[in-house]
Design an enzyme around this catalytic site. Structure first.
Site, PDB file in Angstrom:
ATOM      1  N   CYS B  99      -0.834  28.633  14.837  1.00  0.00           N
ATOM      2  CA  CYS B  99      -1.623  29.232  13.757  1.00  0.00           C
ATOM      3  C   CYS B  99      -3.067  29.505  14.209  1.00  0.00           C
ATOM      4  CB  CYS B  99      -1.548  28.324  12.525  1.00  0.00           C
ATOM      5  SG  CYS B  99      -1.816  29.195  10.984  1.00  0.00           S
ATOM      6  N   ARG B 132      -2.318  36.550   2.115  1.00  0.00           N
ATOM      7  CA  ARG B 132      -1.733  35.616   3.076  1.00  0.00           C
ATOM      8  C   ARG B 132      -0.242  35.871   3.207  1.00  0.00           C
ATOM      9  NH1 ARG B 132      -5.495  31.601   4.176  1.00  0.00           N
ATOM     10  NH2 ARG B 132      -3.979  30.429   5.376  1.00  0.00           N
ATOM     11  N   HIS B 199       3.891  26.898  11.529  1.00  0.00           N
ATOM     12  CA  HIS B 199       2.782  25.955  11.556  1.00  0.00           C
ATOM     13  C   HIS B 199       3.209  24.508  11.396  1.00  0.00           C
ATOM     14  CE1 HIS B 199       2.072  26.285   6.938  1.00  0.00           C
ATOM     15  NE2 HIS B 199       2.882  25.310   7.204  1.00  0.00           N
TER      16      HIS B 199
END
Lengths: 462, 254
Positions: B99, B132, B199
């Site tokens: 990430c 996002r 992530h």
């Protein structure tokens, strides 16, 4: 009267009636109507929140935080009720628009009617202006459900904007001085509107900031913060050595916390009214924060200290927060876990138990739990690994829950995976231990509680 | 023949700032899998202002953080650390960047209200998207292994990373968004240097990748590592795949 106006007033009259009817229907079907009636209300009358809350004679008070909303509000509710107020309260923790509207549907009119609403931290900036609160308690902000809330800094920035606007209309704020982010928010407000609370007892301080701690740099200058005592996550006695920003001195404090295992605690409280000792039916340092926050909040609306003290001592654990029941002749306790800091406090409470631990971890990945279950790796399950007798993992993400315990150091032969939560509990109840500790995420708690309520083991809420 | 190495030394960059999505899960996963096999394990934490010394580590981990913290790390990386990491990745040595850590390895991460310097160790640029990219994700790599190279996890990033011609992706997106939500590419791979948007605790959901990284770091083949009972690990992978909508059809029974 123009035709439109009469239509609008008909809608306003009809909306609560229709919404209540839906609530009755749902209960008739054996379902808890915590959210849907409110959604019906808002669909018919989008201005319902401000309209109903403006009719509450004693006003509306709000509680928001990442952790402790439900327990804080439930303690405040006990005190307000004992003081003779008629409280409209979303007690089941349904804390988004629908749940709040549902709670207001049951509000009484009149001078002694008060709204006590816990609000989801993401919804607070949108809903608070509609509710025109007389007081808002902000307890803490921790890392939680990053898939839903985004990064912590963004949530705090939205809170600060909303608080400044509410403050301009005279809303009072009851704030945790021990959370550097919340303190930073309060420092943007006129001091006359802010009441600070905190915990002074440093005998329970952690040795270091836990892994999951968030707000470790100064909001004003970006330098690392230093702590003379870390009490819970990033809450504690903090200051910035670079720019001098420091923890505000609270006027409502817990001067002494005595923990009685994972079930209860005793607190000594220092308030402007004097020193008070209370027994709390819930454990842990986190509930000391919830209690002192609730105490300060109800004081701002005029409840006497003696009333608060007796109400808190008599308060029952709320909805899945250290709620206890009997199953297969064993005493089972439900501890909602939903983020690393909250889970760490439950772990801390469990580590105070002297017996071996029989645990059920029910990990779901519903929207209300956070679809992302990464957070379990931030919680310090290592701290109880050596005390575990048995751990049963259930829920939609049961295998990863089991992996977490295995990598925390629990031997594989003490871990089992039983997806169905109720079957998992039955399995857990075959252990030799007399106490069972159930750690469900939010939707897991609702599901399991509903099953247990069907069996008459716990009370159905609403 | 040289004796087999018996210790894994893991350099973790910015363990207190870049750890937002439970990056600790990856580190603990590697540690336990070494311990259970009798392989020594040393953690080398490298914070802001600390130096990264060549020869003190076999594997590098860089996690993800909030924008504010990522700026501090991006600034701190410039100079000696950037040079050392650039060489490391250039030689395809073992590294996992997740990430924010992945973004920092490229040229820069920029947006309307954001400018985070990168180190240019890979041919990649990241710009801030207007929303996002969040959700379960599954990708297919060409790393082989028991899942035929498939990795499953969760992504949550505003950055859109576009790889230049000199840096190939780690894999192709099966379900989810990946680097930029449109190219179908996910992460980067140069030898044993990997970057990804899967992530936080990626390794607990993909146990075989942990073993691949351990083996690469020790200069061994995966088959040379002691076998562990991975039934829970396989179950966790199967569930993560299922949540992402990329069922593990030929999963062995558990």
């Amino acid at each position: 009267m123009p035709r439109n106006a009469s239509l609008i007033s008909v809608r306003k009259w009809l909306a609560p009636t229709a919404a209540r009817a839906v609530g009755l229907l749902l209960r008739g079907l054996g379902r808890a109507g915590t959210t849907v009636p409110g959604r019906v209300l808002l669909a018919i009358d989008p201005s319902a929140l401000s309209r109903i809350s403006s009719r509450l004679g004693a006003g509306t008070i709000l509680v928001s935080a990442t952790n402790g909303k439900t327990t804080t509000a439930s303690l405040a509710e006990a005190a307000l009720s004992q003081a003779g107020l008629s409280v409209a309260h979303n007690s089941a923790g349904a804390n988004m628009a629908g749940g709040i509207a549902s709670a207001l549907l049951h509000a009484k009119h009149g001078s002694d009617a008060i709204g006590l609403l816990e609000i989801d931290e993401f919804w607070l900036p949108e809903l608070a202006p509609q509710l025109k609160p007389r007081a808002v308690l902000l307890g803490n902000l921790f890392r939680d459900q990053l898939d839903r809330y985004g990064e912590l800094d963004e949530v705090l920035d939205r809170w600060i904007d909303a608080a400044i606007k509410l403050g301009a209309d005279g809303t009072e704020f009851v704030l945790c001085a021990d959370d550097p982010g919340i303190a930073w928010l309060g420092l943007q407000l006129p001091t006359s509107l802010v009441t600070w609370f905190g915990v002074e007892d440093t005998s329970l301080a952690l040795k270091q900031l836990p892994h999951a701690a968030d707000a470790t740099s100064c909001r004003r200058c970006g330098s690392p913060l230093v702590y003379s005592a870390v009490l819970l996550g990033h809450l504690g006695h903090w200051s910035c050595t670079s720019c001098g920003l420091t923890r505000p001195t609270p006027t409502f404090t817990v001067s002494e916390v005595t923990l009685h295992g994972a079930r209860s605690s005793s607190l000594k409280i220092l308030a402007p009214s004097g020193t008070h000792s209370i027994e709390l039916g819930v454990p842990g340092v986190y509930n000391a924060y919830n209690a002192i926050g609730a105490w300060a909040l109800v004081t701002t609306v005029g409840v006497e200290a003696t009333v608060v003290a007796s109400a808190f001592t008599a308060a029952q654990a709320s909805f899945g927060r250290a709620e206890t029941f009997t199953v297969s002749d064993r005493e089972a306790t439900l501890f909602l876990v939903k983020n690393p800091t909250g889970a760490n406090e439950v772990i801390r409470a469990l580590s105070a138990e002297t017996g071996r631990l029989a645990i059920q971890f029910v990990l779901n990945d519903g929207v209300a739990d956070g679809r992302d279950v990464s957070w379990i790796w931030d919680a310090d399950f290592e701290d109880i690994a050596s005390q575990v007798d048995t751990v049963v993992c259930s829920g939609t993400r049961a295998p990863e829950a089991a992996l977490r315990f295995r990598y925390a150091g629990v031997p594989a032969d003490r871990i089992s995976v039983i997806g169905d939560p109720r079957l998992g509990l039955t399995q857990l109840a075959t252990t030799r231990q007399s106490s069972l500790w159930i750690l469900p995420t939010y939707t897991a708690m609702l599901d399991l509680r509903s099953t247990l309520a069907d069996e008459g083991l716990v009370e159905r809420v609403i | 023949m040289l004796p087999k190495p018996t210790e894994l030394r893991v350099a973790v960059l910015y363990p207190t700032l870049l750890n937002i999505y439970a990056d600790r899960g990856n580190i603990d996963f590697l540690r336990r899998r070494c311990e259970w096999r009798g392989i020594g394990y040393t953690l080398v934490p490298v914070g802001v202002g600390d130096s990264l010394e060549a020869g003190t580590f076999d594997f590098v981990y860089i996690g993800g953080g909030q924008d504010r913290d990522q700026v501090r790390c991006g600034e701190d990386l410039q100079g000696h650390k950037a040079e050392l990491l650039g060489d490391w990745i250039g030689q395809g040595k073992p590294l996992l960047a997740v990430c924010g850590g992945y973004q920092l390895l490229g040229e820069a991460y920029t947006g309307p209200d954001l400018s985070i310097p990168g180190i240019g160790a890979i041919d990649a640029r990241t710009t801030q998207g207007d929303r996002r990219l969040i959700g379960p994700i599954a990708i297919r790599t060409n790393l082989g292994g028991p899942t035929d190279g498939v990795l499953a996890g969760f992504e949550n990033h505003a950055g859109r990373t576009v790889l230049g011609g000199k840096t190939p992706p780690l894999g192709t997106v099966l379900t989810g968004h990946g680097n930029d939500g449109s190219s179908g590419q996910e992460g980067f791979r140069h030898g044993a240097s990997l970057g990804t948007y899967l992530h936080g605790p990626l390794l607990p959901k993909n146990w075989w990748l942990a073993d691949w990284l351990i083996a690469e770091s020790l200069g061994l083949a995966v088959a040379e590592l002691a076998q562990l009972d991975d039934s829970l690990e396989r179950a966790a992978h199967r569930v993560a795949r299922s949540v992402a909508g990329a069922e593990w059809a030929d999963a062995p029974a558990f």
